[in-house]
Design an enzyme around this catalytic site. Structure first.
Site, mmCIF file in Angstrom:
data_model
loop_
_atom_site.group_PDB
_atom_site.id
_atom_site.type_symbol
_atom_site.label_atom_id
_atom_site.label_comp_id
_atom_site.label_asym_id
_atom_site.label_seq_id
_atom_site.Cartn_x
_atom_site.Cartn_y
_atom_site.Cartn_z
ATOM 1 N N ALA A 12 -37.266 -55.643 5.356
ATOM 2 C CA ALA A 12 -36.626 -56.292 4.206
ATOM 3 C C ALA A 12 -36.464 -57.794 4.414
ATOM 4 C CB ALA A 12 -35.255 -55.657 3.952
ATOM 5 N N ASN A 110 -31.358 -60.802 20.509
ATOM 6 C CA ASN A 110 -32.503 -59.988 20.094
ATOM 7 C C ASN A 110 -33.069 -59.104 21.204
ATOM 8 O OD1 ASN A 110 -32.474 -60.837 17.447
ATOM 9 N ND2 ASN A 110 -33.849 -62.559 17.791
ATOM 10 N N ASN A 136 -38.459 -63.476 17.517
ATOM 11 C CA ASN A 136 -38.230 -64.387 18.655
ATOM 12 C C ASN A 136 -37.092 -63.956 19.564
ATOM 13 O OD1 ASN A 136 -40.165 -66.457 18.438
ATOM 14 N ND2 ASN A 136 -39.127 -67.228 16.593
ATOM 15 N N ASP A 163 -48.860 -70.946 15.934
ATOM 16 C CA ASP A 163 -48.987 -72.218 16.667
ATOM 17 C C ASP A 163 -50.443 -72.694 16.640
ATOM 18 O OD1 ASP A 163 -46.245 -71.858 17.495
ATOM 19 O OD2 ASP A 163 -47.018 -70.310 18.824
ATOM 20 N N ARG A 166 -51.215 -74.080 13.254
ATOM 21 C CA ARG A 166 -50.598 -75.407 13.101
ATOM 22 C C ARG A 166 -51.392 -76.447 13.898
ATOM 23 N NH1 ARG A 166 -44.562 -72.979 14.417
ATOM 24 N NH2 ARG A 166 -43.931 -72.587 12.259
ATOM 25 N N HIS A 191 -44.331 -68.990 23.122
ATOM 26 C CA HIS A 191 -44.128 -69.424 21.729
ATOM 27 C C HIS A 191 -42.763 -70.125 21.678
ATOM 28 C CE1 HIS A 191 -43.825 -69.661 17.445
ATOM 29 N NE2 HIS A 191 -42.707 -68.968 17.468
HETATM 30 P P1 NAD Z 1 -35.122 -62.368 8.326
HETATM 31 O O1 NAD Z 1 -33.712 -62.561 8.788
HETATM 32 O O2 NAD Z 1 -35.488 -62.764 6.938
HETATM 33 O O3 NAD Z 1 -35.526 -60.845 8.507
HETATM 34 C C1 NAD Z 1 -35.319 -60.143 9.677
HETATM 35 C C2 NAD Z 1 -35.074 -58.697 9.276
HETATM 36 O O4 NAD Z 1 -35.025 -57.945 10.483
HETATM 37 C C3 NAD Z 1 -33.751 -58.485 8.546
HETATM 38 O O5 NAD Z 1 -33.987 -57.841 7.308
HETATM 39 C C4 NAD Z 1 -32.951 -57.617 9.506
HETATM 40 O O6 NAD Z 1 -32.098 -56.681 8.832
HETATM 41 C C5 NAD Z 1 -34.070 -56.925 10.276
HETATM 42 N N1 NAD Z 1 -33.677 -56.382 11.575
HETATM 43 C C6 NAD Z 1 -32.789 -56.868 12.457
HETATM 44 N N2 NAD Z 1 -32.657 -56.050 13.494
HETATM 45 C C7 NAD Z 1 -33.496 -55.016 13.271
HETATM 46 C C8 NAD Z 1 -33.788 -53.830 13.985
HETATM 47 N N3 NAD Z 1 -33.194 -53.546 15.132
HETATM 48 N N4 NAD Z 1 -34.693 -52.969 13.458
HETATM 49 C C9 NAD Z 1 -35.299 -53.222 12.277
HETATM 50 N N5 NAD Z 1 -35.032 -54.337 11.551
HETATM 51 C C10 NAD Z 1 -34.148 -55.217 12.052
HETATM 52 O O7 NAD Z 1 -36.054 -63.105 9.414
HETATM 53 P P2 NAD Z 1 -37.580 -63.502 9.286
HETATM 54 O O8 NAD Z 1 -37.671 -64.855 8.698
HETATM 55 O O9 NAD Z 1 -38.348 -62.387 8.691
HETATM 56 O O10 NAD Z 1 -37.951 -63.667 10.850
HETATM 57 C C11 NAD Z 1 -37.964 -62.556 11.702
HETATM 58 C C12 NAD Z 1 -38.192 -62.991 13.135
HETATM 59 O O11 NAD Z 1 -39.465 -63.623 13.280
HETATM 60 C C13 NAD Z 1 -37.169 -64.028 13.642
HETATM 61 O O12 NAD Z 1 -36.822 -63.694 14.981
HETATM 62 C C14 NAD Z 1 -37.952 -65.329 13.621
HETATM 63 O O13 NAD Z 1 -37.447 -66.259 14.540
HETATM 64 C C15 NAD Z 1 -39.309 -64.826 14.040
HETATM 65 N N6 NAD Z 1 -40.441 -65.713 13.772
HETATM 66 C C16 NAD Z 1 -41.435 -65.735 14.684
HETATM 67 C C17 NAD Z 1 -42.552 -66.521 14.491
HETATM 68 C C18 NAD Z 1 -43.673 -66.567 15.502
HETATM 69 O O14 NAD Z 1 -44.577 -67.401 15.342
HETATM 70 N N7 NAD Z 1 -43.701 -65.729 16.544
HETATM 71 C C19 NAD Z 1 -42.632 -67.314 13.337
HETATM 72 C C20 NAD Z 1 -41.597 -67.265 12.398
HETATM 73 C C21 NAD Z 1 -40.495 -66.452 12.636
HETATM 74 C C1 LMR Z 2 -41.633 -70.755 14.181
HETATM 75 O O1 LMR Z 2 -42.355 -71.181 15.095
HETATM 76 O O2 LMR Z 2 -41.711 -71.169 13.014
HETATM 77 C C2 LMR Z 2 -40.656 -69.651 14.470
HETATM 78 O O3 LMR Z 2 -40.780 -69.230 15.785
HETATM 79 C C3 LMR Z 2 -39.286 -69.982 14.066
HETATM 80 C C4 LMR Z 2 -38.550 -70.832 15.064
HETATM 81 O O4 LMR Z 2 -37.421 -70.472 15.415
HETATM 82 O O5 LMR Z 2 -39.093 -71.851 15.491
#
Ligand code: NAD
Ligand code: LMR
Length: 332
Positions: A12, A110, A136, A163, A166, A191
């Site tokens: 969600a 997390n 993350n 990354d 970008r 990352h």
């Molecule tokens: P968000 O807050 O919009 O959504 C996260 C969802 O995860 C929420 O709906 C929450 O209820 C759910 N959640 C939390 N704990 C959970 C669990 N134990 N089981 C199932 N669902 C769970 O966040 P988002 O913008 O979708 O980002 C999600 C993650 O991705 C964040 O940690 C963000 O930092 C990371 N991210 C990583 C990268 C990357 O390049 N690796 C890039 C962008 C974001």
């Molecule tokens: C990103 O690279 O956009 C994500 O990992 C979000 C963050 O916390 O930097």
């Protein structure tokens, strides 16, 4: 049609909203593959997924299989071929009056999620399941999940494709070339702001990008921090972490894993180190990868690393070692 089972945590959330339609549209797994999608959320949010499912049905894709919403990780990952672990807390939100600014804060919050999820995946997902960690701190979450899964026939990845995208986009802009002319974009390490996007081994029309750009000061003092800090810049501008571009990078990663890599190119993701390039074994580290013609993922060997690269790779390695130390109680 073939049929596969794909599980997505954080169903969600922001990233999932951009990701889910593309998983069942035929774009990612092929027009000949029906995708059964399991959306996994925390109990407080799981009901909202009914709305998401309605929208996915309304997309009318031929490749849409069974759509399930659950807060039970075991039900979600049972017999899964692919598991995308997106669910976790992003930076920028306020918890108990404190703004979550740093990845080290995320590590504590997390990390715990990935023990139970890893253990369920190890026991219940397919023996050749592929797992992509997006949440993350992605590398160390993957480390925790992989340890808890304890199933060496499954393969864990942490996402660094955003990354790489970008890093390519900035090179293309600077060199005034099409993005498609840029190949071999490697993201070494974590990352996080210590990642090393490698402009020396990236190529523009087959020539080293660093040679084409011919401005080491820009590469080392402007380009590197820009790519490393891009996630924060998006959070500052948007008031929320990157979602559309993160979802796009997750799709790119799945496609790169399931399709053979073209000669002269690579894809970027973090996988468990086998000691390649002197990286300590067991760390989840961003390497240059290729999928060979039999579908096996290999760390590309023999990439030359200049002194600058070696210094940067040392920094990101040390960061990952200290993250591993910080979660040692979760990976015993
Ligand atoms: P968000 O807050 O919009 O959504 C996260 C969802 O995860 C929420 O709906 C929450 O209820 C759910 N959640 C939390 N704990 C959970 C669990 N134990 N089981 C199932 N669902 C769970 O966040 P988002 O913008 O979708 O980002 C999600 C993650 O991705 C964040 O940690 C963000 O930092 C990371 N991210 C990583 C990268 C990357 O390049 N690796 C890039 C962008 C974001
Ligand atoms: C990103 O690279 O956009 C994500 O990992 C979000 C963050 O916390 O930097």
């Amino acid at each position: 049609m073939k049929e596969i089972n794909v599980a997505v945590t954080g169903g969600a959330g922001q990233i999932a909203y951009s990701l889910l339609p593309r998983l069942i549209s035929g774009e990612t797994f092929g027009s000949d593959t029906k995708v059964n999608l399991r959306l996994i959320e925390i109990p407080q949010v799981v009901d909202k997924l009914q709305g998401t499912i309605m929208e996915l049905i309304d997309c009318g894709f031929e490749q849409t299989g069974e759509l399930i919403a659950t807060s039970d990780i075991k039900e979600g990952v049972k017999d899964a071929d692919w598991i995308l672990l997106v669910g976790s807390i992003p930076r920028g939100i306020v918890i108990d009056g404190k703004k979550i600014e740093e990845r080290s804060d995320l590590l504590k919050i997390n990390g715990g999620i990935f023990t139970d999820q890893g253990s369920a995946i190890g026991k219940l997902a397919k023996s050749d399941a592929k797992i992509l960690v997006v949440g993350n701190p992605a590398n160390t979450n993957a480390l925790i999940g992989m340890h808890s899964a304890n199933n060496s026939s499954q393969q864990w990845f942490a996402m660094t494709a955003l990354d790489a995208n970008r890093a390519k986009a900035q090179l293309a802009e600077k060199a005034a070339v099409e993005i498609s002319s840029i190949k071999n974009m490697i993201i070494w390490g974590n990352h996080s702001p210590t990642m090393y996007p490698d402009p020396y081994n990236a190529t523009i029309n087959g020539v080293s990008a660093a040679e084409v750009i011919n401005d080491n000061l820009w590469l080392e003092d402007s380009y590197l921090p820009l790519v490393q800090q891009r996630g924060k810049a998006v959070i500052d501008a948007r008031g929320a972490s990157s979602a559309a571009s993160a979802a796009n990078a997750a799709i790119d990663t799945v496609k790169a894993v399931i399709n053979p890599t073209k000669e002269g190119d690579c894809f970027s993701a973090a996988v468990v180190s086998d000691g390649s390039y002197g990286i300590p074994e067991g760390l989840i580290f961003g390497f240059p990868l290729r999928t060979n013609s039999t579908g096996k993922i290999e760390i590309i060997q023999g990439i030359e690393l200049n002194e600058f690269a070696q210094t940067k790779i040392k920094v990101t390695t040390e960061e990952l070692e200290s993250e591993r130390e910080a979660v040692s109680d979760l990976i015993d």
